[in-house]
Design an enzyme around this catalytic site. Structure first.
Site, PDB file in Angstrom:
ATOM      1  N   HIS A   1       3.971   2.809 -10.745  1.00 19.84           N
ATOM      2  CA  HIS A   1       4.372   1.375 -10.035  1.00 19.84           C
ATOM      3  C   HIS A   1       4.124   0.189 -10.953  1.00 19.84           C
ATOM      4  O   HIS A   1       4.587  -1.082 -10.906  1.00 19.84           O
ATOM      5  CB  HIS A   1       3.856   1.104  -8.739  1.00 19.84           C
ATOM      6  CG  HIS A   1       2.334   0.689  -8.652  1.00 19.84           C
ATOM      7  ND1 HIS A   1       1.471   1.532  -8.724  1.00 19.84           N
ATOM      8  CD2 HIS A   1       1.777  -0.633  -8.565  1.00 19.84           C
ATOM      9  CE1 HIS A   1       0.362   1.081  -8.786  1.00 19.84           C
ATOM     10  NE2 HIS A   1       0.277  -0.205  -8.692  1.00 19.84           N
TER      11      HIS A   1
ATOM     12  N   GLU B   1     -18.279 -10.450  -4.147  1.00 26.34           N
ATOM     13  CA  GLU B   1     -19.366 -11.514  -4.555  1.00 26.34           C
ATOM     14  C   GLU B   1     -19.921 -12.246  -3.648  1.00 26.34           C
ATOM     15  O   GLU B   1     -21.204 -12.876  -3.591  1.00 26.34           O
ATOM     16  CB  GLU B   1     -18.432 -12.834  -5.687  1.00 26.34           C
ATOM     17  CG  GLU B   1     -18.166 -12.028  -6.841  1.00 26.34           C
ATOM     18  CD  GLU B   1     -16.584 -11.559  -6.717  1.00 26.34           C
ATOM     19  OE1 GLU B   1     -16.140 -11.458  -5.499  1.00 26.34           O
ATOM     20  OE2 GLU B   1     -16.177 -11.366  -7.694  1.00 26.34           O
TER      21      GLU B   1
ATOM     22  N   HIS C   1       0.806  -1.388  -0.022  1.00 25.28           N
ATOM     23  CA  HIS C   1      -0.096   0.009  -0.161  1.00 25.28           C
ATOM     24  C   HIS C   1       0.917   1.354  -0.013  1.00 25.28           C
ATOM     25  O   HIS C   1       0.652   2.227  -0.675  1.00 25.28           O
ATOM     26  CB  HIS C   1      -1.058   0.099   1.232  1.00 25.28           C
ATOM     27  CG  HIS C   1      -1.816  -1.157   1.185  1.00 25.28           C
ATOM     28  ND1 HIS C   1      -3.027  -1.258   0.297  1.00 25.28           N
ATOM     29  CD2 HIS C   1      -1.863  -2.281   1.619  1.00 25.28           C
ATOM     30  CE1 HIS C   1      -3.476  -2.377   0.132  1.00 25.28           C
ATOM     31  NE2 HIS C   1      -2.930  -3.143   1.272  1.00 25.28           N
TER      32      HIS C   1
ATOM     33  N   ARG D   1      -0.986   7.576  -9.822  1.00 27.60           N
ATOM     34  CA  ARG D   1      -1.973   6.896  -9.639  1.00 27.60           C
ATOM     35  C   ARG D   1      -2.875   7.888  -8.676  1.00 27.60           C
ATOM     36  O   ARG D   1      -4.196   7.990  -9.153  1.00 27.60           O
ATOM     37  CB  ARG D   1      -1.664   5.336  -9.089  1.00 27.60           C
ATOM     38  CG  ARG D   1      -2.576   4.802  -8.387  1.00 27.60           C
ATOM     39  CD  ARG D   1      -1.970   3.654  -7.525  1.00 27.60           C
ATOM     40  NE  ARG D   1      -3.119   2.918  -6.584  1.00 27.60           N
ATOM     41  CZ  ARG D   1      -3.504   3.218  -5.472  1.00 27.60           C
ATOM     42  NH1 ARG D   1      -3.170   4.144  -4.899  1.00 27.60           N
ATOM     43  NH2 ARG D   1      -4.278   2.312  -4.793  1.00 27.60           N
TER      44      ARG D   1
ATOM     45  N   GLU E   1      -9.532   0.889  -7.902  1.00 27.06           N
ATOM     46  CA  GLU E   1      -8.353   0.814  -8.572  1.00 27.06           C
ATOM     47  C   GLU E   1      -8.106  -0.645  -8.733  1.00 27.06           C
ATOM     48  O   GLU E   1      -7.349  -1.469  -7.605  1.00 27.06           O
ATOM     49  CB  GLU E   1      -7.166   1.393  -7.629  1.00 27.06           C
ATOM     50  CG  GLU E   1      -5.905   1.929  -8.425  1.00 27.06           C
ATOM     51  CD  GLU E   1      -5.189   0.633  -8.287  1.00 27.06           C
ATOM     52  OE1 GLU E   1      -5.135   0.002  -9.310  1.00 27.06           O
ATOM     53  OE2 GLU E   1      -4.087   0.507  -7.519  1.00 27.06           O
TER      54      GLU E   1
ATOM     55  N   GLU F   1      -3.736 -10.483 -12.770  1.00 35.22           N
ATOM     56  CA  GLU F   1      -4.320 -10.454 -11.559  1.00 35.22           C
ATOM     57  C   GLU F   1      -5.094  -9.338 -10.840  1.00 35.22           C
ATOM     58  O   GLU F   1      -5.260  -8.499 -10.071  1.00 35.22           O
ATOM     59  CB  GLU F   1      -3.144 -10.558 -10.360  1.00 35.22           C
ATOM     60  CG  GLU F   1      -2.574 -11.867 -10.273  1.00 35.22           C
ATOM     61  CD  GLU F   1      -1.478 -11.989  -9.062  1.00 35.22           C
ATOM     62  OE1 GLU F   1      -1.020 -10.944  -8.482  1.00 35.22           O
ATOM     63  OE2 GLU F   1      -1.180 -13.284  -8.849  1.00 35.22           O
TER      64      GLU F   1
ATOM     65  N   ASP G   1       2.514   6.100  -5.182  1.00 34.68           N
ATOM     66  CA  ASP G   1       2.647   6.292  -7.014  1.00 34.68           C
ATOM     67  C   ASP G   1       1.516   7.493  -6.921  1.00 34.68           C
ATOM     68  O   ASP G   1       0.419   7.422  -7.164  1.00 34.68           O
ATOM     69  CB  ASP G   1       1.957   5.028  -7.625  1.00 34.68           C
ATOM     70  CG  ASP G   1       1.736   5.047  -9.146  1.00 34.68           C
ATOM     71  OD1 ASP G   1       1.709   6.236  -9.416  1.00 34.68           O
ATOM     72  OD2 ASP G   1       1.971   3.993  -9.653  1.00 34.68           O
TER      73      ASP G   1
ATOM     74  N   ASP H   1     -12.911  -5.113   1.132  1.00 39.19           N
ATOM     75  CA  ASP H   1     -11.598  -5.720   0.578  1.00 39.19           C
ATOM     76  C   ASP H   1     -11.526  -6.895   1.335  1.00 39.19           C
ATOM     77  O   ASP H   1     -11.887  -7.251   2.476  1.00 39.19           O
ATOM     78  CB  ASP H   1     -10.305  -4.424   1.235  1.00 39.19           C
ATOM     79  CG  ASP H   1      -9.107  -4.952   0.177  1.00 39.19           C
ATOM     80  OD1 ASP H   1      -8.599  -4.014  -0.363  1.00 39.19           O
ATOM     81  OD2 ASP H   1      -8.675  -5.961   0.421  1.00 39.19           O
TER      82      ASP H   1
ATOM     83  N   GLY I   1     -12.166  -3.186  -3.372  1.00 45.87           N
ATOM     84  CA  GLY I   1     -10.917  -3.196  -3.166  1.00 45.87           C
ATOM     85  C   GLY I   1     -10.310  -2.091  -2.562  1.00 45.87           C
ATOM     86  O   GLY I   1      -9.240  -1.461  -2.953  1.00 45.87           O
TER      87      GLY I   1
END
Lengths: 326, 326
Positions: free
Chosen positions: B268, B101, B17, B26, B119, B128, B23, B72, B50
């Site tokens: 990154h 889900e 993190h 981002r 993100e 991934e 970053d 998350d 997330g």
């Protein structure tokens, strides 16, 4: 997303082996210790604990070993077998996949090995190290008078001025895009940082805290509390303790050794930085006395609990305790 | 030993993190998209898929959201809760641990969300990535006319001259301290390399191969075979295809976008390098036509099977296929 979670069985991925093989301080030290000492290998039986791609096995075979046994629990052993065959060592090198404590080695009943080679060292020497396994191998398989390579390892401490990087790694969490992330700052402070340190930031003479003789050390002795005394060499500030290790191959005709300290050439082990909660203001001639405790974590014994208890007797004395987990 | 196997639940570790938060391309893009567009957030319900440390949730709350739900599956949610509370958003931001889900969100029966922020991007956009999960969230929770942030993503290809680095990463395995490691060379060739590439090594114009509209794309459309044509801009050699992505937030008053390409500031995500088995000798004005196939790996659907089928119609024509897995 980052590369940190790139691989499940991380040692199965060649990237780790690429990094270790390209670490010439590491790999050339082992090659010199093995290939320059054929008198220790000629006609001998050799065990490589955690053989990876089999590079040390092949060095031993080249040095004249009669039989080399390599053990690794990672799937890299699949490539190791192909590499060993491609290089014509199929009949000399026997590779076994599994935990050394559990596998059956291709040895006759009661047969021992003459030499145990292993590159078992982890960050700060002991983090996620395979030393336990190497000692188990020694006790179970090494013949009386047999050779361990390496045969000694030494853990050193010093202290560094590191304000700028401390700001970047620790201070960062005080204000993250205007938000308070101090709960992560506390975690960051407890975690040693594996990184390269410039020699010019070192403000104390190195101090040997733990010397390990691979021929005699016991697993129990790897949990220890040893004292240290750091002599301050200049007026400066101290933000962190610094740890590193040396290993040596004293059984060689001419001893081979390498260091992972800040005064030495880069290795993939780098150094280990332990930021202290409170900066110390130090003057040349002062000293920091204390104890370093290392113990496997109770919950996860691959983790390491590290505690510094220390006292600066100086113009601005400090008595403190810093606890880490890696 | 290396840092690659440093952490089990890698997203629970703050280091990942830290890298993402630092970053700025981002994080500032998300901040600008959210905080400069309060008209999209005032009094609205927002879902962050997330959420990590909760930074986007806090941006949304600052922008005036009435209710923000962050989901998350990693243990980082424990720190996220402390951070949200420390910054006074306890009543606005609701954090839920688990798979989107599977979890129950704090919504009234039939209640939808007005904005989904996430993100989700991985290396080469899709490695991934959490895009599947973001689309599931959209289909289940986004109100009609709701906003996705970001709302478009574009995958680009080019090709690079990279002899020196190719030698270091691929050629290395031909001779490892005198041993033949070619079996690992074959594995290395199949694996894309995530790294930064200098603009000067790019020898073709960028080519858009896949444009994704987050409001309408389906999970099935993430398995694709699309064509590309790379126009060579100078006489040179080509050792690898290069991939990167852009994302944009077109719902904003003034669209916010960022690129992870070689022409842009470091992120990154870096770029992704696909070394081809056989170097291509190219001249300005020539072109490489082909198709790029992307599909989740049958065995492990977090992995990505990537196939380049291409043809260089030039003075030294080549027709080839290169298969990768990441």
């Amino acid at each position: 997303m980052t590369s940190k979670d790139y691989y499940a069985d991380s040692y199965a991925h060649f990237g780790i082996h690429e990094e270790m093989l390209k670490d010439e301080v590491r790999t050339l030290s082992y090659r010199n210790a093995i290939c320059n000492n054929p008198h220790l290998f000629k006609g001998k039986t050799v065990l490589d604990v955690g053989c990876g791609t089999g590079i040390l096995c092949m060095f031993a075979a080249k040095a004249g070993a009669k039989k080399v046994i390599g053990v690794d629990m990672s799937n890299i052993i699949v490539q190791a077998r192909q590499i060993v065959e491609a290089n014509g060592f199929k009949d000399t090198i026997h590779l076994v996949k599994g935990k050394l404590e559990e596998v059956e080695l291709p040895l006759a009943p009661g047969e021992k090995v003459d030499v145990i080679i292993s590159e078992w060292m982890g960050y700060f020497l002991l983090y996620e190290s395979m030393l336990d396994t190497v000692l188990a191998a020694r006790d179970k398989y090494l013949a009386p008078g047999g050779v361990m390579m390496p045969d000694t390892a030494s853990l050193y401490l010093s202290a560094i001025e590191d304000q700028e990087y401390r700001e970047e790694k620790i201070g960062f969490w005080d204000d993250v895009y205007g938000f308070d992330y101090s709960c992560i700052k506390e975690i960051a402070l407890r975690e040693p940082l594996v990184d390269t340190v410039e020699l010019k930031s070192v403000v104390c003479d190195p101090c040997l805290v733990k010397h390990i003789n691979l021929l005699t050390v016991t697993k129990e002795e790897l949990t220890f509390k040893d004292s240290f005394k750091l002599n301050v060499t200049r007026n400066d500030y101290i933000h962190a303790f610094l740890g590193w290790f040396d290993v040596s191959f004293d059984a060689c005709h001419k001893p081979v050794k390498f260091s992972t300290g800040p005064h030495s050439r880069y290795t993939h082990w780098k150094q280990t930085v332990f930021y202290v909660p409170e900066m110390m203001t130090v003057s040349a001639g002062e000293s920091i006395s204390g104890t370093l405790s290392c113990a496997p974590n109770a919950k996860n014994n691959r983790d390491l609990d590290i505690v510094f208890e220390y006292e600066l007797d100086g113009s601005q004395p400090i008595k403190a305790k810093a606890e880490f987990q890696m």
